[in-house]
Write an enzyme that holds these catalytic residues in place. Structure first.
Site, mmCIF file in Angstrom:
data_model
loop_
_atom_site.group_PDB
_atom_site.id
_atom_site.type_symbol
_atom_site.label_atom_id
_atom_site.label_comp_id
_atom_site.label_asym_id
_atom_site.label_seq_id
_atom_site.Cartn_x
_atom_site.Cartn_y
_atom_site.Cartn_z
ATOM 1 N N HIS A 77 0.831 -1.202 0.000
ATOM 2 C CA HIS A 77 0.000 0.000 0.000
ATOM 3 C C HIS A 77 0.872 1.262 0.000
ATOM 4 C CE1 HIS A 77 -3.826 -2.209 1.570
ATOM 5 N NE2 HIS A 77 -3.309 -2.744 0.472
ATOM 6 N N GLU A 79 0.858 3.988 1.718
ATOM 7 C CA GLU A 79 1.310 4.500 3.024
ATOM 8 C C GLU A 79 2.495 3.692 3.529
ATOM 9 O OE1 GLU A 79 -1.663 3.511 2.027
ATOM 10 O OE2 GLU A 79 -3.282 4.464 3.117
ATOM 11 N N CYS A 103 -6.114 1.887 5.181
ATOM 12 C CA CYS A 103 -6.743 0.663 5.691
ATOM 13 C C CYS A 103 -6.205 0.356 7.095
ATOM 14 C CB CYS A 103 -6.464 -0.497 4.743
ATOM 15 S SG CYS A 103 -4.761 -1.077 4.829
ATOM 16 N N CYS A 106 -2.376 -0.321 7.178
ATOM 17 C CA CYS A 106 -1.599 0.920 7.079
ATOM 18 C C CYS A 106 -1.717 1.727 8.366
ATOM 19 C CB CYS A 106 -2.054 1.740 5.883
ATOM 20 S SG CYS A 106 -1.567 1.001 4.316
HETATM 21 O O1 LIG Z 1 -4.661 1.814 2.769
HETATM 22 C C1 LIG Z 1 -4.676 1.535 1.560
HETATM 23 C C2 LIG Z 1 -5.685 0.780 0.995
HETATM 24 C C3 LIG Z 1 -5.575 0.376 -0.299
HETATM 25 N N1 LIG Z 1 -4.501 0.728 -1.039
HETATM 26 C C4 LIG Z 1 -4.367 0.233 -2.400
HETATM 27 C C5 LIG Z 1 -4.344 -1.285 -2.530
HETATM 28 C C6 LIG Z 1 -4.922 -1.516 -3.875
HETATM 29 O O2 LIG Z 1 -3.859 -1.446 -4.835
HETATM 30 C C7 LIG Z 1 -5.885 -0.345 -4.068
HETATM 31 C C8 LIG Z 1 -7.310 -0.688 -3.776
HETATM 32 O O3 LIG Z 1 -7.845 -1.363 -4.879
HETATM 33 P P1 LIG Z 1 -9.444 -1.533 -5.076
HETATM 34 O O4 LIG Z 1 -9.570 -2.085 -6.467
HETATM 35 O O5 LIG Z 1 -10.056 -0.173 -4.934
HETATM 36 O O6 LIG Z 1 -9.917 -2.470 -4.015
HETATM 37 O O7 LIG Z 1 -5.492 0.643 -3.148
HETATM 38 C C9 LIG Z 1 -3.526 1.534 -0.512
HETATM 39 O O8 LIG Z 1 -2.534 1.876 -1.187
HETATM 40 N N2 LIG Z 1 -3.665 1.943 0.771
HETATM 41 ZN ZN LIG Z 2 -3.395 0.038 3.527
#
Ligand SMILES: O=c1ccn([C@H]2C[C@H](O)[C@@H](COP(=O)(O)O)O2)c(=O)[nH]1
Ligand SMILES: [Zn+2]
Length: 159
Positions: A77, A79, A103, A106
């Site tokens: 991710h 972060e 999320c 993170c």
């Molecule tokens: O905290 C976060 C949450 C998600 N991401 C990234 C991980 C994935 O590459 C996308 C999410 O994909 P979706 O198709 O929208 O589910 O975002 C992040 O970098 N940081």
């Molecule tokens: Zn994340």
């Protein structure tokens, strides 16, 4: 001659850097960028969501289908990438600008690295268990959560 008055604000600058970093992501669905900033407004690190080092963008799946091989197994991710990209020592007391609310995984990394504020733009997944858990942890740990207020300013960059 008077100084320029239409310069961008700190918030526009740092969120703008996060938005630009997101443009490096190969994720076909959601591109996320993060920019970590010191308490005296120096950029410390930048990240975006992508495959781990030496794991080819072409060899690993970008699918979203969670029942099959999919990107959620592999992507780092934005972060976490920004935190891990920092080679300068401590992130204690810093802030993170991020284009998508972090999320739960993170959030743990943000808390443990000493980041004290999250400035986010989008909250697309606010109804998910992950984001609810993230907010609970960040609030409990005393990390400030601030939604970036878009200014509507448009900048044209010729690359
Ligand atoms: O905290 C976060 C949450 C998600 N991401 C990234 C991980 C994935 O590459 C996308 C999410 O994909 P979706 O198709 O929208 O589910 O975002 C992040 O970098 N940081
Ligand atoms: Zn994340």
């Amino acid at each position: 001659m008077a100084k320029r008055s239409d310069y961008i604000s700190w918030d526009e600058y740092f969120m703008g850097v996060a938005i630009l970093a997101a443009q490096r992501s190969k994720d076909p669905n959601t591109q996320v960028g993060a920019c970590i900033v010191s308490s005296d407004n120096k950029i410390l690190s930048i990240g975006y969501n992508g495959m781990p080092l030496n794991c080819s963008d072409d060899a690993f799946s970008w699918e979203r289908n969670t029942t099959e091989d999919n990107k959620y197994f592999y992507t780092v991710h934005s972060e976490l990438n920004a935190i891990l990209n920092y080679r300068g020592g401590s992130l204690e007391g810093s802030k993170i600008y991020v284009t998508l609310f972090p999320c739960n995984e993170c959030a743990k990394a943000i808390i443990q690295s000493g980041i004290k504020a999250v400035i986010y733009r989008d909250d697309l997944y606010k109804d998910t268990k992950e984001v609810k858990a993230s907010k609970r942890m960040l609030m409990t740990a005393g990390v400030a959560i601030v939604q970036y207020q878009p200014t509507g300013r448009k900048l044209e960059i010729e690359l």
